[in-house]
Every structure is written in C-alpha cells, then in structure tokens.
Write an enzyme that holds these catalytic residues in place. Structure first.
Site, short mmCIF file in Angstrom:
data_model
loop_
_atom_site.label_atom_id
_atom_site.label_comp_id
_atom_site.label_asym_id
_atom_site.label_seq_id
_atom_site.Cartn_x
_atom_site.Cartn_y
_atom_site.Cartn_z
N GLY A 10 -4.38 -17.05 -24.62
CA GLY A 10 -2.91 -16.19 -24.68
C GLY A 10 -2.18 -16.30 -23.16
O GLY A 10 -1.16 -15.74 -23.07
N CYS A 11 -3.03 -16.66 -22.12
CA CYS A 11 -2.43 -16.46 -20.89
C CYS A 11 -2.04 -17.65 -20.14
O CYS A 11 -2.92 -19.02 -20.36
CB CYS A 11 -3.81 -16.06 -19.75
N GLY A 12 -0.70 -18.05 -19.91
CA GLY A 12 -0.27 -19.07 -19.20
C GLY A 12 -0.94 -19.70 -18.03
O GLY A 12 -1.11 -20.91 -18.00
#
Length: 140
Positions: A10-12
């Site tokens: 979920g983290c770019g």
C-alpha cells in the site's frame, strides 16, 4: 544475489523500491511485514545494520504513533521495539537487506546503494520522477 524487502504494497515508496530491485534483474524475497513482522532480533539487527536508531526506524505518518505516546523522548529503545512489534505498521518501510548492506529505502532510490549495477534500462517512479536513464545510469 539474495535480496529481502520488508514491503508494504500500500506504500508508493515501497512499491517503487521493489520495482527498482526488479529493474536490476533481481526477484527478491518479499516479506509483507505488516502481516508477517520480523522477530525482535531481526528488526533490531536491520536497524543497526542500516545505521539508524530505533526512533529513526519508527514510522510516524499514518500510524498510531502519537496516540500511543511514542513521541515521549524518555521511552527506551526496548519500549519502542515493543510498540513496533505489537503494531508493525509502526515499522518504517521499506527495509531492504542484501549482501551489500541494509537500508531503509526512503527515498526509494537509496536501495541503489546496496544493489549491483545491473539495471536493465530506464526507471521512473510512480510519480513520474526519473531515477535511471536508458542506460541504467542514475539521473541527477
């Protein structure tokens, strides 16, 4: 080369780091640390090997950091590690471990310090920032 990434899909930044590892021709071991957190010993070792303090390895943004009172400067490293293991979202990401070192890859291009220079061409982050040119060389 054996590479492990402690990843949050979920983290770019974590996604960009994973993509850079793959751009180097490496398929890493991917550990979704929120679901499968490292042991206390593994976490402590990664922090030390990355040259960080425990406090530097805690993620404040989008976590219960403040609600848990973790901003209290008198908390010990052991107390902070306990909190990180109880709520793995507090572990900053992504940690990457290779035979060339361990890094908290923030920003994501920090991972290039511990990868072989075997990039397969250009790399652009999700936000459009160019990191590697067509020859796999770092864009400054």
């Amino acid at each position: 080369m054996n590479v492990t990434i402690y990843h949050n899909p979920g983290c770019g930044t974590s996604r960009n780091t994973l993509a850079m590892i793959r751009n180097a021709g490496i398929e890493p071991d991917i550990i979704e640390y929120v679901k499968n957190p490292p042991s206390r010993e593994e976490l402590a070792k990664m922090i030390v090997d990355a040259g960080l303090t425990v406090r530097q390895a805690i993620r404040e943004k989008d976590t219960p950091y403040a609600e848990l009172g973790l901003d209290n400067p008198v908390l010990t490293d052991d107390q902070l590690l306990d909190a990180m293991l109880a709520q793995p979202i507090l572990i900053n990401r992504p940690f990457v471990v290779t035979p060339l070192g361990t890094r908290l890859s923030r920003p994501s291009e920090v991972v290039l310090e511990i990868l072989p220079e075997t990039h397969k061409g250009p790399f652009t982050k999700e936000d459009g920032e160019k990191v590697l040119d067509a020859e796999g060389k770092r864009v400054v």
